[in-house]
Design a protein around this motif. Sequence first.
Motif, PDB file in Angstrom:
ATOM      1  N   ALA A  40      -1.362   9.245  -2.257  1.00 16.65           N
ATOM      2  CA  ALA A  40      -1.891  10.241  -3.018  1.00 16.65           C
ATOM      3  C   ALA A  40      -2.867  10.160  -4.149  1.00 16.65           C
ATOM      4  CB  ALA A  40      -0.900  11.416  -3.246  1.00 16.65           C
ATOM      5  N   ILE A  41      -2.399   9.003  -4.955  1.00 14.91           N
ATOM      6  CA  ILE A  41      -2.880   8.613  -6.258  1.00 14.91           C
ATOM      7  C   ILE A  41      -4.039   7.688  -5.979  1.00 14.91           C
ATOM      8  CG2 ILE A  41      -1.351   9.587  -7.717  1.00 14.91           C
ATOM      9  CD1 ILE A  41      -0.130   6.840  -8.144  1.00 14.91           C
ATOM     10  N   ASN A  86       6.488   6.859 -21.575  1.00 17.10           N
ATOM     11  CA  ASN A  86       7.864   6.829 -20.818  1.00 17.10           C
ATOM     12  C   ASN A  86       8.341   8.264 -20.712  1.00 17.10           C
ATOM     13  OD1 ASN A  86       8.635   3.915 -20.574  1.00 17.10           O
ATOM     14  ND2 ASN A  86       7.822   4.076 -22.359  1.00 17.10           N
ATOM     15  N   MET A  87       8.757   8.960 -19.581  1.00 14.13           N
ATOM     16  CA  MET A  87       8.899  10.374 -19.728  1.00 14.13           C
ATOM     17  C   MET A  87      10.139  10.748 -18.905  1.00 14.13           C
ATOM     18  SD  MET A  87       5.935  11.761 -20.502  1.00 14.13           S
ATOM     19  CE  MET A  87       4.410  11.141 -21.168  1.00 14.13           C
ATOM     20  N   ILE A  88      10.578  11.917 -19.176  1.00 14.66           N
ATOM     21  CA  ILE A  88      11.705  12.683 -18.923  1.00 14.66           C
ATOM     22  C   ILE A  88      11.264  14.116 -18.524  1.00 14.66           C
ATOM     23  CG2 ILE A  88      13.993  13.433 -19.362  1.00 14.66           C
ATOM     24  CD1 ILE A  88      14.486  11.108 -20.926  1.00 14.66           C
ATOM     25  N   ALA A  89      11.704  14.547 -17.474  1.00 11.83           N
ATOM     26  CA  ALA A  89      11.126  15.853 -16.734  1.00 11.83           C
ATOM     27  C   ALA A  89      12.507  16.672 -16.810  1.00 11.83           C
ATOM     28  CB  ALA A  89      10.668  15.861 -15.590  1.00 11.83           C
ATOM     29  N   GLU A  90      12.345  17.862 -17.522  1.00  4.78           N
ATOM     30  CA  GLU A  90      13.594  18.698 -17.282  1.00  4.78           C
ATOM     31  C   GLU A  90      13.322  20.069 -16.470  1.00  4.78           C
ATOM     32  OE1 GLU A  90      13.876  19.500 -21.498  1.00  4.78           O
ATOM     33  OE2 GLU A  90      15.014  17.329 -21.739  1.00  4.78           O
ATOM     34  N   VAL A  91      14.348  20.635 -15.940  1.00  3.83           N
ATOM     35  CA  VAL A  91      14.198  21.883 -15.431  1.00  3.83           C
ATOM     36  C   VAL A  91      15.151  22.896 -15.865  1.00  3.83           C
ATOM     37  CG1 VAL A  91      14.047  23.020 -13.176  1.00  3.83           C
ATOM     38  CG2 VAL A  91      13.054  21.029 -13.229  1.00  3.83           C
ATOM     39  N   SER A 121       7.937  15.954  -5.885  1.00  6.53           N
ATOM     40  CA  SER A 121       6.786  15.264  -5.818  1.00  6.53           C
ATOM     41  C   SER A 121       5.948  15.987  -7.178  1.00  6.53           C
ATOM     42  CB  SER A 121       5.893  15.589  -4.822  1.00  6.53           C
ATOM     43  OG  SER A 121       5.853  17.112  -4.425  1.00  6.53           O
ATOM     44  N   GLN A 122       5.950  17.117  -7.336  1.00 11.56           N
ATOM     45  CA  GLN A 122       5.341  17.818  -8.546  1.00 11.56           C
ATOM     46  C   GLN A 122       5.544  17.339  -9.827  1.00 11.56           C
ATOM     47  OE1 GLN A 122       5.911  22.084  -9.477  1.00 11.56           O
ATOM     48  NE2 GLN A 122       3.449  22.321  -9.357  1.00 11.56           N
ATOM     49  N   LEU A 123       6.896  17.078  -9.999  1.00 14.85           N
ATOM     50  CA  LEU A 123       7.388  16.452 -11.424  1.00 14.85           C
ATOM     51  C   LEU A 123       6.996  15.023 -11.409  1.00 14.85           C
ATOM     52  CD1 LEU A 123      11.046  17.244 -11.478  1.00 14.85           C
ATOM     53  CD2 LEU A 123       9.329  18.482 -12.722  1.00 14.85           C
ATOM     54  N   ILE A 140       3.276  10.794 -13.868  1.00 22.84           N
ATOM     55  CA  ILE A 140       2.351   9.841 -13.679  1.00 22.84           C
ATOM     56  C   ILE A 140       0.948  10.196 -14.334  1.00 22.84           C
ATOM     57  CG2 ILE A 140       0.758   8.867 -11.971  1.00 22.84           C
ATOM     58  CD1 ILE A 140       3.054   8.992  -9.773  1.00 22.84           C
ATOM     59  N   GLU A 141       0.567  11.426 -14.410  1.00 32.06           N
ATOM     60  CA  GLU A 141      -0.790  11.939 -15.002  1.00 32.06           C
ATOM     61  C   GLU A 141      -0.448  11.713 -16.414  1.00 32.06           C
ATOM     62  OE1 GLU A 141      -4.375  13.209 -16.039  1.00 32.06           O
ATOM     63  OE2 GLU A 141      -3.496  12.024 -14.558  1.00 32.06           O
ATOM     64  N   TYR A 142       0.647  12.292 -17.119  1.00 33.52           N
ATOM     65  CA  TYR A 142       0.706  12.296 -18.433  1.00 33.52           C
ATOM     66  C   TYR A 142       0.796  10.612 -19.176  1.00 33.52           C
ATOM     67  CZ  TYR A 142       1.810  17.269 -18.287  1.00 33.52           C
ATOM     68  OH  TYR A 142       1.780  18.306 -17.945  1.00 33.52           O
ATOM     69  N   ILE A 143       1.378   9.768 -18.258  1.00 34.11           N
ATOM     70  CA  ILE A 143       1.482   8.631 -18.523  1.00 34.11           C
ATOM     71  C   ILE A 143       0.250   7.790 -18.654  1.00 34.11           C
ATOM     72  CG2 ILE A 143       2.561   6.032 -17.986  1.00 34.11           C
ATOM     73  CD1 ILE A 143       5.044   7.713 -17.240  1.00 34.11           C
ATOM     74  N   ARG A 144      -0.752   8.233 -17.579  1.00 35.33           N
ATOM     75  CA  ARG A 144      -2.040   7.772 -17.359  1.00 35.33           C
ATOM     76  C   ARG A 144      -2.962   8.086 -18.335  1.00 35.33           C
ATOM     77  NH1 ARG A 144      -7.034   8.565 -16.500  1.00 35.33           N
ATOM     78  NH2 ARG A 144      -6.627  10.952 -16.637  1.00 35.33           N
ATOM     79  N   ARG A 145      -2.930   9.403 -18.880  1.00 35.69           N
ATOM     80  CA  ARG A 145      -3.662   9.698 -20.085  1.00 35.69           C
ATOM     81  C   ARG A 145      -3.363   8.953 -21.261  1.00 35.69           C
ATOM     82  NH1 ARG A 145      -2.699  16.190 -19.469  1.00 35.69           N
ATOM     83  NH2 ARG A 145      -3.589  16.393 -17.409  1.00 35.69           N
ATOM     84  N   GLU A 146      -2.043   8.612 -21.586  1.00 40.59           N
ATOM     85  CA  GLU A 146      -1.774   7.905 -22.750  1.00 40.59           C
ATOM     86  C   GLU A 146      -2.092   6.578 -22.697  1.00 40.59           C
ATOM     87  OE1 GLU A 146      -0.346   7.919 -26.828  1.00 40.59           O
ATOM     88  OE2 GLU A 146      -0.625   9.537 -25.281  1.00 40.59           O
ATOM     89  N   ALA A 147      -1.747   5.953 -21.451  1.00 39.31           N
ATOM     90  CA  ALA A 147      -1.974   4.438 -21.150  1.00 39.31           C
ATOM     91  C   ALA A 147      -3.447   3.947 -21.448  1.00 39.31           C
ATOM     92  CB  ALA A 147      -1.569   4.185 -19.941  1.00 39.31           C
ATOM     93  N   VAL A 148      -4.363   5.100 -20.962  1.00 38.65           N
ATOM     94  CA  VAL A 148      -5.666   4.828 -21.043  1.00 38.65           C
ATOM     95  C   VAL A 148      -6.290   5.245 -22.454  1.00 38.65           C
ATOM     96  CG1 VAL A 148      -8.163   5.805 -20.367  1.00 38.65           C
ATOM     97  CG2 VAL A 148      -6.284   5.240 -18.625  1.00 38.65           C
ATOM     98  N   GLY A 149      -5.850   6.320 -23.074  1.00 41.44           N
ATOM     99  CA  GLY A 149      -6.480   6.829 -24.358  1.00 41.44           C
ATOM    100  C   GLY A 149      -6.006   6.180 -25.355  1.00 41.44           C
TER     101      GLY A 149
END
Length: 385
Positions: free
Chosen positions: A368-369, A259-264, A327-329, A334-343
């Motif tokens: 796109a994914i 679960n992620m929060i993105a900050e700018v 879209s970048q965020l 998505i990628e960070y969650i994918r890594r953790e979910a798999v690993g």
Amino acid sequence: MADQISVTKVSGKADLKAFVECAYALNADTPNWVPPLRADMFELLTPGKNPFHEHARMQLFLARRGGKVVGRISAHIDELALQQPAEQGMGPGTGNWGMMEAVDEATMAALIAAAEGWLREQGMTRVLAPISLSVWEEPGLLTKGQDHPPMVMMGHHKAEYQGWIEAQDYRLAKHLYTYDLNVANGFPPLIDRIVKSGERNAKITVRNVNRDRFDEDAEIAITILNDAWSKNWGFVPFTQTEKEYAKKKLKPLILTGTNMIAEVDGEPVAFMLAWPDINRLVIDMKGKLFPFNVLKLLWWLRKPKQADFRVPLMGVAKKYQNTRLASQLAFMMIEYIRREAVGTYGATRAEVGWVLEDNQGMVAIAEAIDSKCNREYSIYEKPLV
């Protein structure tokens, strides 16, 4: 006559129990149906326990034939939904029905007629359905995807229901989609380049939801959600009471790293949640949490293994929507969650949704994914004249 259908209002504890039990009886032989936990169903329907009822009116109905329960339906009016702009799907005069189950088409027709009659009595001029009970719970009728079980907090309906409902002069208002994707092998190279570009941007920080300060991070996520979704079709804002209720109910599903929060520039502007699919356990519990299933579920949630995930909610603050940064965020989370979910949790697949059919940004991200639409939910409308 023994074959005559009688539809009556639910009144008292015995009727409420019959209303809840109806779903288990009528779906006992429904392939891929996941029996919901009975405790959750009673809580959902009980004023004082579910804060939805603080701003809603509801009437439940039971259908009987020869004294036997053969169907059910809920009719309800969300006062907050009435305050939304009509062009966003809800709006003045719009009532809802949902939680429908029926043994045959005649029963479904009688139940819908009863729900419509009650909504007319309450001054409603239009129906948007099925919604069970709010748009944040289980909206829509499953019209594609009966060949596999739903993930956590998604509905499942018999294929026959579509024809039975449409025969009552209901027309499609909106499709909601879920997208299935294989997460074990990563995403296309373009996504990797977008993620790496974001990692080089000093203004961007993507962090885990912190369980040690869960209430604070949950408040951030829901605040972004209310902002990000405010112009979406069907949107109804969360009240403060509902925020607190959601925090309590969903905390057990918040695993470290998914679960992620993105900050700018230090400002939280986006979030994404991914929940482990507890339905793989619930499906064998037959709706009963106590006395032992609660321990089984809590033990599994300590660190799930071979767990698949559902991404039920994400949002980007309105001021960044329709920008490349948005879209970048999204791709970074998505990628960070994918890594953790798999690993960490051994995930092999995930499901994203639901997604509005005309949410071009989310549909583009799903495509796109390399995800594929695996479930379709339909929300219908009908004037009450």
